[in-house]
Design an enzyme around this catalytic site. Structure first.
Site, PDB file in Angstrom:
ATOM      1  N   ALA A  90       0.843  -1.196   0.000  1.00 30.29           N
ATOM      2  CA  ALA A  90       0.000   0.000   0.000  1.00 30.29           C
ATOM      3  C   ALA A  90       0.877   1.244   0.000  1.00 30.29           C
ATOM      4  O   ALA A  90       2.085   1.159  -0.212  1.00 30.29           O
ATOM      5  CB  ALA A  90      -0.928  -0.015   1.210  1.00 30.29           C
ATOM      6  N   ASN A  91       0.282   2.392   0.197  1.00 28.59           N
ATOM      7  CA  ASN A  91       1.039   3.643   0.301  1.00 28.59           C
ATOM      8  C   ASN A  91       0.358   4.536   1.329  1.00 28.59           C
ATOM      9  O   ASN A  91      -0.670   4.171   1.894  1.00 28.59           O
ATOM     10  CB  ASN A  91       1.147   4.311  -1.074  1.00 28.59           C
ATOM     11  N   ARG A  92       0.918   5.721   1.577  1.00 28.59           N
ATOM     12  CA  ARG A  92       0.480   6.552   2.694  1.00 28.59           C
ATOM     13  C   ARG A  92      -0.702   7.467   2.388  1.00 28.59           C
ATOM     14  O   ARG A  92      -1.019   8.342   3.168  1.00 28.59           O
ATOM     15  CB  ARG A  92       1.639   7.413   3.202  1.00 28.59           C
TER      16      ARG A  92
ATOM     17  N   ALA B 130      -3.930   7.578  -5.110  1.00 29.71           N
ATOM     18  CA  ALA B 130      -2.522   7.171  -5.132  1.00 29.71           C
ATOM     19  C   ALA B 130      -2.506   5.684  -5.503  1.00 29.71           C
ATOM     20  O   ALA B 130      -2.542   4.810  -4.637  1.00 29.71           O
ATOM     21  CB  ALA B 130      -1.874   7.417  -3.780  1.00 29.71           C
TER      22      ALA B 130
END
Ligand code: CTP
Ligand code: CA
Length: 223
Positions: A33-35, A99
């Protein structure tokens, strides 16, 4: 919120917004995943609703709750997001604030990967489809206005200007996501809007204010 008799400069306009991160499974209990918190995409959807738009909101697993009053499509992965976006077309405008994970794990395991003494797992990746570029480059049925984001840590305007050309979108909202800016996951954003006219740096402001300004620009452009 009752949307059927919406008034405002975007009344009668269908606008798609993507938001949040995507999750790419490794196995049934783990993912890449990402932030992204989904805060900026959610604020944009809210601002568009306030201007009277019909908003189709395609979101990955975000921290922030989706706004009331949108047509909500929850997805996990980039490929699911692409499918949901394509199913939502045609639209008058599309804002790609998600994102999206650039890579997915090749052959995610359908069983939990177990520790094994003496060996370490290795992950192999495949590139995900570029949702923004796919829509921006549609030969027929392309939205009248396609807006992308560019998350950069260096050479923000140069990188985002190149990204706009490469993807074929109309506008890019560029932001500096170096951790020390506190933008990713924070309440504020400092963006540069890149259009065919050039780069326009906006002062640092709350994500809601960025969203309002962007929604107003969008309304003016859709006329
Ligand atoms: N985007 C997308 N699909 C992807 C990757 C990105 O739709 N698979 C969209 C994002 O929603 C954003 C824009 O493309 O609007 C730019 O995303 P960004 O990650 O900054 O650009 P990339 O082209 O992925 O380049 P890089 O991460 O290498 O900088
Ligand atoms: Ca990327």
């Amino acid at each position: 919120v009752e949307r059927h008799f919406a008034a405002g400069p975007l009344a009668g306009q269908r606008v798609l917004v993507t938001s949040g991160p995507t999750h790419e499974p490794i196995d049934p209990v783990r993912y890449i995943a990402n932030r992204s918190s989904g805060a900026q995409g959610t604020a944009i959807a809210e601002a568009l609703l306030r201007l009277g738009a019909e908003v189709i909101f395609v979101t990955g697993p975000a921290d922030v709750a989706p706004p009331d009053g949108v047509a909500l499509h929850r997805v996990e992965t980039a490929r699911q997001m692409l499918d949901a976006v394509q199913a939502a077309l045609p639209v008058d405008a599309a804002v790609f604030a998600a994102a999206v994970a650039d890579w997915r794990v090749r052959e995610a395991s359908d069983r939990k990967i177990k520790k094994q003494a003496g060996t370490l797992p290795a992950l192999h990746f495949d590139e995900n489809p570029d949702i923004l570029a796919t829509v921006a480059q549609m030969a027929t049925g392309r939205p009248g206005l396609v807006v992308g984001f560019a998350a950069e840590t260096n050479d923000v305007v140069e990188n985002a200007t190149a990204k706009r050309a490469r993807k074929g979108c109309d506008w890019i909202v560029a932001n500096d996501v170096r951790p020390e800016t506190g933008i990713m996951g924070g309440a504020e954003n400092a963006v540069t809007l890149i259009t065919s006219e050039g780069a326009e740096a906006w002062p640092r402001m709350g994500k809601r204010a960025v969203a309002e300004r962007l929604a107003e620009r969008l309304a003016a452009a859709l006329g």
